[in-house]
Design an enzyme around this catalytic site. Sequence first.
Site, PDB file in Angstrom:
ATOM      1  CE  LYS A  12      -4.137   0.262   0.532  1.00  0.00           C
ATOM      2  NZ  LYS A  12      -5.181   0.222  -0.523  1.00  0.00           N
ATOM      3  CB  THR A  57      -2.825  -3.113  -0.390  1.00  0.00           C
ATOM      4  OG1 THR A  57      -4.054  -2.789  -1.034  1.00  0.00           O
ATOM      5  CG2 THR A  57      -1.965  -3.968  -1.311  1.00  0.00           C
ATOM      6  CD  GLN A 217      30.480  17.043 -10.780  1.00  0.00           C
ATOM      7  OE1 GLN A 217      30.609  18.250 -10.539  1.00  0.00           O
ATOM      8  NE2 GLN A 217      30.121  16.598 -11.985  1.00  0.00           N
ATOM      9  CG  HIS A 245      21.967  25.848 -14.094  1.00  0.00           C
ATOM     10  ND1 HIS A 245      23.251  25.468 -13.814  1.00  0.00           N
ATOM     11  CD2 HIS A 245      21.384  24.778 -14.701  1.00  0.00           C
ATOM     12  CE1 HIS A 245      23.458  24.235 -14.232  1.00  0.00           C
ATOM     13  NE2 HIS A 245      22.333  23.788 -14.776  1.00  0.00           N
TER      14      HIS A 245
END
Length: 290
Positions: A12, A57, A217, A245
């Site tokens: 679920k 579920t 990075q 950006h």
Amino acid sequence: MAVVLGPNRYGKAETRVVRVTRDGEVHHLKDCNVGVSLSGAMEEVHRRGDNAAVLPTDSQKNTVYAFAKKHGIGEIEEFALLLARHFVGSQPTIHHARVAVEEYGWERRGPHSFARSGGEVRTCVVHHDRDGATTVVSGLRDLVLLNSTGSEFHGFAKDEYTTLPPATDRVLATAVTARWRHLLPAGEESRDYAESYRQARRCLLDAFAGTYSLSLQQTLFAMGERVLRERPEICEVRLELPNKHHFLVDLAPFGLDNDNEVYFAADRPYGLIEGTVLHDDATPAGAAWD
């Protein structure tokens, strides 16, 4: 050629649960989104539609609500562990449970009044197997950060389609998604997940603010490294950093200079930097991150 059933799971998704704890006149609020996925002896239901092994579920959803009442919701990692262990322990056909929880922040405005926080969403994913193997991954998403200077980007590879100019002073902005895996020594039953979360978050913030960045990075690695060096209970960090950006607006047509003061914040497309930072002796977590 035989056709076989491969990896599978069901559950679920996105059970929204809000738990109000009344402590006299002062109320406490937990607002969560819970996802449950179960797997195990499911060959017959897939091949023949025999549902004997399937816990509905809807029952999973009801369990979330019942546990919120019976146990309350403290730290989301602890709530996810309770649910995962319950599903595996109570259903012989269920061999593995994955429980993911998102927690939405609220700011107190009075004894029983709250305002939805505009901050990040706290997350966790717990996996628990019938053999007792457990992994806990904590994290956050939508932690929006920005350095208005202290960031460069130059010396990059170029080809015939490169138009990006080198930058020696740029805005660095991102919306952090971070997840970190806990070391769980055998026999450990409890952990201060709230303090661990606060300190891991602080490490991310400190590293972002304190790193003179030559690339996103580099910043990613610095953030993961800071968490691992300061938090011994964590063995692996995964980060997703979209590069939000910010482009300088050309004000020359209006006879105005723009000395890194006015920017256009672009929402798309954006660079997406992803990476994992871990101890060199960390045991691979496999599907624990899924």
